[in-house]
Design an enzyme around this catalytic site. Structure first.
Site, PDB file in Angstrom:
ATOM      1  N   ASN A  97     -10.274   0.441   0.012  1.00 58.07           N
ATOM      2  CA  ASN A  97      -9.193   0.299   1.024  1.00 58.07           C
ATOM      3  C   ASN A  97      -9.721   0.773   2.229  1.00 58.07           C
ATOM      4  O   ASN A  97     -10.287   1.707   2.504  1.00 58.07           O
ATOM      5  CB  ASN A  97      -7.839   1.372   0.501  1.00 58.07           C
ATOM      6  CG  ASN A  97      -7.002   0.900  -0.501  1.00 58.07           C
ATOM      7  OD1 ASN A  97      -7.542  -0.097  -1.302  1.00 58.07           O
ATOM      8  ND2 ASN A  97      -6.060   1.444  -0.692  1.00 58.07           N
ATOM      9  N   ASP A 111       0.767  -1.110   0.014  1.00 57.56           N
ATOM     10  CA  ASP A 111       0.033  -0.052   0.045  1.00 57.56           C
ATOM     11  C   ASP A 111       0.747   1.070  -0.012  1.00 57.56           C
ATOM     12  O   ASP A 111       1.815   1.348   0.899  1.00 57.56           O
ATOM     13  CB  ASP A 111      -0.838  -0.034   1.322  1.00 57.56           C
ATOM     14  CG  ASP A 111      -2.062   1.062   1.317  1.00 57.56           C
ATOM     15  OD1 ASP A 111      -2.464   1.509   0.384  1.00 57.56           O
ATOM     16  OD2 ASP A 111      -2.414   1.420   2.436  1.00 57.56           O
ATOM     17  N   HIS A 112       0.644   2.287  -0.892  1.00 54.22           N
ATOM     18  CA  HIS A 112       1.324   3.451  -0.973  1.00 54.22           C
ATOM     19  C   HIS A 112       2.993   3.330  -1.133  1.00 54.22           C
ATOM     20  O   HIS A 112       3.566   3.965  -0.270  1.00 54.22           O
ATOM     21  CB  HIS A 112       1.099   4.453   0.259  1.00 54.22           C
ATOM     22  CG  HIS A 112      -0.328   4.777   0.120  1.00 54.22           C
ATOM     23  ND1 HIS A 112      -0.862   5.861  -0.672  1.00 54.22           N
ATOM     24  CD2 HIS A 112      -1.336   4.166   0.742  1.00 54.22           C
ATOM     25  CE1 HIS A 112      -2.195   5.836  -0.439  1.00 54.22           C
ATOM     26  NE2 HIS A 112      -2.671   5.252   0.490  1.00 54.22           N
TER      27      HIS A 112
HETATM   28  P1  13P Z   1      -8.872   4.858   5.448  1.00 58.00           P
HETATM   29  O1  13P Z   1      -8.093   5.588   6.330  1.00 58.00           O
HETATM   30  O2  13P Z   1     -10.068   5.472   5.016  1.00 58.00           O
HETATM   31  O3  13P Z   1      -9.113   3.383   6.244  1.00 58.00           O
HETATM   32  O4  13P Z   1      -8.244   4.372   4.149  1.00 58.00           O
HETATM   33  C1  13P Z   1      -7.107   3.410   4.221  1.00 58.00           C
HETATM   34  C2  13P Z   1      -6.213   3.425   2.589  1.00 58.00           C
HETATM   35  O5  13P Z   1      -6.813   4.280   1.784  1.00 58.00           O
HETATM   36  C3  13P Z   1      -5.041   2.771   2.790  1.00 58.00           C
HETATM   37  O6  13P Z   1      -4.498   3.012   1.677  1.00 58.00           O
HETATM   38  O1  G3H Z   2      -3.254   4.914   3.531  1.00 60.63           O
HETATM   39  C1  G3H Z   2      -2.638   4.754   4.648  1.00 60.63           C
HETATM   40  C2  G3H Z   2      -2.916   3.650   5.161  1.00 60.63           C
HETATM   41  O2  G3H Z   2      -4.041   3.646   6.166  1.00 60.63           O
HETATM   42  C3  G3H Z   2      -1.777   2.970   6.176  1.00 60.63           C
HETATM   43  O3  G3H Z   2      -1.167   3.612   7.260  1.00 60.63           O
HETATM   44  O4  G3H Z   2       1.053   4.212   6.837  1.00 60.63           O
HETATM   45  O5  G3H Z   2      -0.165   4.502   9.210  1.00 60.63           O
HETATM   46  O6  G3H Z   2       0.474   2.196   7.999  1.00 60.63           O
HETATM   47  P1  G3H Z   2       0.154   3.683   7.934  1.00 60.63           P
HETATM   48 ZN    ZN Z   3      -4.606   4.694   0.876  1.00 53.46          ZN
END
Ligand code: 13P
Ligand code: G3H
Ligand code: ZN
Length: 326
Positions: free
Chosen positions: A271, A96-97
């Site tokens: 997500n 993720d990201h």
């Molecule tokens: P929320 O903070 O709305 O749960 O979004 C999560 C997200 O986009 C993780 O990439």
């Molecule tokens: O988009 C972000 C997700 O909620 C992950 O959050 O970077 O704090 O693990 P985090």
């Molecule tokens: Zn996100």
């Protein structure tokens, strides 16, 4: 053909999942995890509701849980699902990201089946170049790639006013063509975290920009779209947190009916992280308040895990429409 690394771990990439989600007008849940209890709850909830699932790991989660352990946790979760829960739901492991080529490569090399390269905060040409570099590498190993166009508003931004953070539909075709991404995250008014909109108590939140989503769909027919920041910030858990000593004022999320509408469109991946965090925090606070002498972590992490599993079953069934689709 020799099995790909992620296939050896029992994982799948997102290609088939998204194809079926698009045809069936539902969305695949992408739940973030950082520890064993979250991972167990996600797998148990998705096995029970017979939903395909994307296990999602941020770079922060990788640092927190240790990247080596995390890979084996995901592998173990697949085995638990198959052997103990007797479930064959499709499971993807997704970064993720991801913000650098090196991080994405490291995940591809360690068995992830899908990665996100989030270069949306860079100028367009740099976003294209970095995303393409990740796609070129990941595709050699059968790993699917999510890119992003448009920047999600933060809580400090005025979502209603700050137009330039929305995805520009005029860019999406060019971006997908030049990069070769498998899915595209877009910005239509959601944001990360538990404070998504600045509204006073009782005020309703501004609707998502379904007009932008429709424009994107028109330009990219049948192409999988991803919605970040899609927690609903379930008020039951916010209230529980506040009741048992927490302080979360004006925490609001995306209404469930808007997510249901999105799930029926080209949005194939939704997500969710914050909602899971809220559940865990609420239950732990309740146990601590009601049983102040309790000091066995299983006695508070166990109930938190159980409640998180219930939330996941409810989301898959009532919001994403992914229940019964595995
Ligand atoms: P929320 O903070 O709305 O749960 O979004 C999560 C997200 O986009 C993780 O990439
Ligand atoms: O988009 C972000 C997700 O909620 C992950 O959050 O970077 O704090 O693990 P985090
Ligand atoms: Zn996100």
């Amino acid at each position: 053909m020799a099995k790909r690394l992620y296939e050896q771990l029992g994982l799948v990439n997102t290609t088939e999942m998204f194809k079926k989600a698009m045809a069936g007008k539902y969305a695949i849940p992408a739940y973030n995890f950082n520890n064993m209890e979250q991972l167990q709850a996600i797998i148990m909830g998705c096995a029970e509701s017979k939903s395909p699932v994307i296990l999602q790991v941020s770079s922060g989660a990788r640092k927190y849980a240790n990247q080596t352990l995390l890979k084996h946790m995901a592998e173990g979760a697949v085995q638990m699902c198959r052997k103990d829960l007797k479930s064959d739901i499709p499971i993807a492991l997704h970064l993720d990201h991801g913000d650098t080529f090196e991080l994405c490569k490291s995940c591809v090399d360690s068995g992830f089946s899908s990665v996100m390269i989030d270069a949306s905060h860079h100028p367009y040409d740099e976003n294209v170049a970095l995303t393409k570099q990740v796609v070129d590498y990941a595709h050699k190993y059968g790993v699917t790639v999510e890119g992003e166009l448009g920047v999600l508003a933060g809580i400090e931004d005025e979502v209603k006013a700050d137009k330039h953070t929305y995805t520009d539909p005029a860019q999406v075709q060019d971006f997908v063509k030049k990069t070769g991404v498998d899915s595209l995250a877009i910005s239509i008014g959601t944001s990360h975290g538990a404070y998504k909109f600045k509204v006073k108590p009782g005020e309703s939140v501004p609707p998502l920009r379904f007009d932008i989503l429709a424009e994107v769909e028109k330009r990219l027919p049948g192409f999988p779209i991803v919605l970040h920041g899609a927690s609903s910030v379930v008020q039951e858990y916010v209230q529980m947190i506040n009741k048992y000593g927490g302080k979360m004022e004006n925490a609001v999320g995306v209404p469930e009916d808007q997510l249901r509408k999105a799930a029926k469109s080209a949005v194939c991946k939704i997500n969710i992280d914050s909602d899971g965090r809220l559940v865990v925090t609420a239950v732990i606070r309740k146990v601590f308040a009601e049983k102040p002498s309790e000091f066995d972590p299983r006695k508070y992490l166990g109930p938190a895990r159980e409640e998180l599993k219930k939330l996941i079953v409810a989301k898959n069934t009532n919001v994403l429409g992914s229940a019964g689709k595995a």
